[in-house]
Enzyme design. Structure first.
Site, PDB file in Angstrom:
ATOM      1  N   GLU A 105       0.790  -1.243  -0.011  1.00  0.00           N
ATOM      2  CA  GLU A 105       0.040  -0.168   0.053  1.00  0.00           C
ATOM      3  C   GLU A 105       0.982   1.248   0.055  1.00  0.00           C
ATOM      4  OE1 GLU A 105      -3.392   2.352   2.310  1.00  0.00           O
ATOM      5  OE2 GLU A 105      -2.476   0.767   3.717  1.00  0.00           O
ATOM      6  N   ASP A 118      -3.407  11.823  -1.378  1.00  0.00           N
ATOM      7  CA  ASP A 118      -3.637  13.302  -1.075  1.00  0.00           C
ATOM      8  C   ASP A 118      -3.903  13.730  -2.826  1.00  0.00           C
ATOM      9  OD1 ASP A 118      -2.663  13.318   1.361  1.00  0.00           O
ATOM     10  OD2 ASP A 118      -0.357  13.019   0.407  1.00  0.00           O
ATOM     11  N   GLU A 169      -8.287   4.403   7.715  1.00  0.00           N
ATOM     12  CA  GLU A 169      -8.877   5.545   8.638  1.00  0.00           C
ATOM     13  C   GLU A 169      -9.604   6.520   7.786  1.00  0.00           C
ATOM     14  OE1 GLU A 169      -5.110   5.094   9.168  1.00  0.00           O
ATOM     15  OE2 GLU A 169      -5.398   3.823  10.913  1.00  0.00           O
ATOM     16  N   TYR A 170      -9.091   6.991   6.701  1.00  0.00           N
ATOM     17  CA  TYR A 170      -9.896   7.770   6.285  1.00  0.00           C
ATOM     18  C   TYR A 170     -11.337   7.586   5.718  1.00  0.00           C
ATOM     19  CZ  TYR A 170      -5.968  11.465   5.824  1.00  0.00           C
ATOM     20  OH  TYR A 170      -5.147  12.225   6.048  1.00  0.00           O
ATOM     21  N   GLU A 186       4.853   4.437   3.290  1.00  0.00           N
ATOM     22  CA  GLU A 186       4.537   5.787   4.013  1.00  0.00           C
ATOM     23  C   GLU A 186       5.697   6.629   4.164  1.00  0.00           C
ATOM     24  OE1 GLU A 186       1.635   7.549   5.006  1.00  0.00           O
ATOM     25  OE2 GLU A 186       3.185   9.210   5.442  1.00  0.00           O
ATOM     26  N   LYS A 238      -4.718  21.231  -7.294  1.00  0.00           N
ATOM     27  CA  LYS A 238      -4.136  22.394  -8.068  1.00  0.00           C
ATOM     28  C   LYS A 238      -3.394  21.855  -9.678  1.00  0.00           C
ATOM     29  CE  LYS A 238      -3.650  26.054  -4.937  1.00  0.00           C
ATOM     30  NZ  LYS A 238      -3.138  26.089  -3.299  1.00  0.00           N
TER      31      LYS A 238
HETATM   32  N1  SAH Z   1      -4.180   5.304   3.285  1.00  0.00           N
HETATM   33  C1  SAH Z   1      -4.638   5.919   4.447  1.00  0.00           C
HETATM   34  C2  SAH Z   1      -3.797   7.466   4.624  1.00  0.00           C
HETATM   35  C3  SAH Z   1      -4.316   8.497   3.218  1.00  0.00           C
HETATM   36  S1  SAH Z   1      -3.609  10.155   3.424  1.00  0.00           S
HETATM   37  C4  SAH Z   1      -5.846   6.119   4.618  1.00  0.00           C
HETATM   38  O1  SAH Z   1      -6.776   5.801   3.791  1.00  0.00           O
HETATM   39  O2  SAH Z   1      -6.503   6.335   5.694  1.00  0.00           O
HETATM   40  C5  SAH Z   1      -2.300   9.872   2.353  1.00  0.00           C
HETATM   41  C6  SAH Z   1      -0.994   9.379   2.735  1.00  0.00           C
HETATM   42  O3  SAH Z   1      -0.108   9.018   1.873  1.00  0.00           O
HETATM   43  C7  SAH Z   1      -0.232  10.356   3.700  1.00  0.00           C
HETATM   44  O4  SAH Z   1       0.083   9.802   4.856  1.00  0.00           O
HETATM   45  C8  SAH Z   1       0.819  10.901   3.081  1.00  0.00           C
HETATM   46  O5  SAH Z   1       1.976  10.936   3.717  1.00  0.00           O
HETATM   47  C9  SAH Z   1       1.333   9.722   2.222  1.00  0.00           C
HETATM   48  N2  SAH Z   1       2.020   9.781   0.998  1.00  0.00           N
HETATM   49  C10 SAH Z   1       1.645  11.017   0.334  1.00  0.00           C
HETATM   50  N3  SAH Z   1       2.588  11.011  -1.013  1.00  0.00           N
HETATM   51  C11 SAH Z   1       3.360   9.867  -0.635  1.00  0.00           C
HETATM   52  C12 SAH Z   1       4.534   9.295  -1.438  1.00  0.00           C
HETATM   53  N4  SAH Z   1       5.022   9.911  -2.514  1.00  0.00           N
HETATM   54  N5  SAH Z   1       5.217   8.474  -0.875  1.00  0.00           N
HETATM   55  C13 SAH Z   1       4.864   7.853   0.135  1.00  0.00           C
HETATM   56  N6  SAH Z   1       3.688   8.371   1.116  1.00  0.00           N
HETATM   57  C14 SAH Z   1       3.088   9.232   0.545  1.00  0.00           C
END
Ligand code: SAH
Length: 213
Positions: free
Chosen positions: A44, A118, A192-193, A69, A122
């Site tokens: 993931e 994320d 979580e989200y 992460e 933009k």
């Molecule tokens: N998957 C979790 C968190 C979603 S928030 C859920 O669904 O609850 C998105 C997460 O991706 C954040 O914790 C952020 O730090 C991580 N993230 C964003 N860009 C990333 C990257 N390039 N490499 C690793 N992690 C990343």
């Protein structure tokens, strides 16, 4: 997800080498040895606090999971879950997805999950979206032939963008679900989200997309 900088997070991660892979580049091409078996490996990308991976690992003991992460301050919470559940089939690494080719050999990974990535709404931040073409190219390189990405989000804009990006890349969209929670599915492990946004009434979107030869 960016939490307050926690100087103790590093020490805590260092103290649990059975779960935390500190030098993932050393295991490139040899991840089966890390897990000690030949089971498929699912990752993931952007796993946050690890609810999804912990749930998946419990439900599917014959699949190995790696939580990836970027922030130590976030993934340290995933570590707590893994310790608590005492899961033998999970690892985590605090690295950026941009560099995944440095850690995995071509075809070494069986499936990629993206959950609530994320949105970077933009236009000028398009390249940061985890479904931008350059990221799809990274996943394609480390995935087995015809490997899949399973992506969930509540963000309609990012979802639409991702469907276009994946199909323009040449991926096959196998299953597009515009309202995941409309039908009960016991195999759906909530992130979580997902829990937070669905409680607020947000619709959850999901796609399974496959790389084609
Ligand atoms: N998957 C979790 C968190 C979603 S928030 C859920 O669904 O609850 C998105 C997460 O991706 C954040 O914790 C952020 O730090 C991580 N993230 C964003 N860009 C990333 C990257 N390039 N490499 C690793 N992690 C990343």
């Amino acid at each position: 997800m960016r939490l307050k900088y926690k100087p103790w997070a590093k020490d805590k991660l260092d103290a649990h080498p059975q779960f935390v892979v500190r030098n993932p580049e050393d295991h490139k091409g040899r991840w089966k040895e890390v897990f000690g078996n030949d089971n498929p490996i699912h990752i993931e990308v952007g796993s946050g606090k690890g609810r999804f991976i912990a749930g998946m690992a419990q439900m599917n003991p014959h699949i190995n999971y790696i939580a990836i992460e970027a922030y130590e301050s976030v993934i340290v919470y995933a570590l707590d879950r893994f310790i608590e559940a005492d899961l033998p089939n999970v690892k985590l690494m605090a690295v950026n997805a941009v560099d995944l080719r440095d850690y995995f050999e071509k075809g070494e990974i069986d499936q990629v999950y993206l959950n609530f990535s994320d949105p970077w709404p933009k236009n000028r931040h398009e390249k940061r979206r985890l479904t931008y073409a350059s990221f799809l190219n990274v996943y394609e390189d480390i995935l087995r032939p015809e490997g899949e990405i399973h992506f969930k989000t509540d963000n309609r804009g990012l979802f639409q963008y991702s469907l276009v990006s994946m199909s323009q890349y040449g991926m096959k969209l196998k299953d597009v679900n515009l309202h995941l929670h409309q039908t009960a599915d016991e195999t759906n492990i909530m992130t979580e989200y997902e829990e937070k946004f669905s409680k607020k009434g947000s619709r959850i979107y999901r796609v399974e997309a496959q790389f084609t030869k």
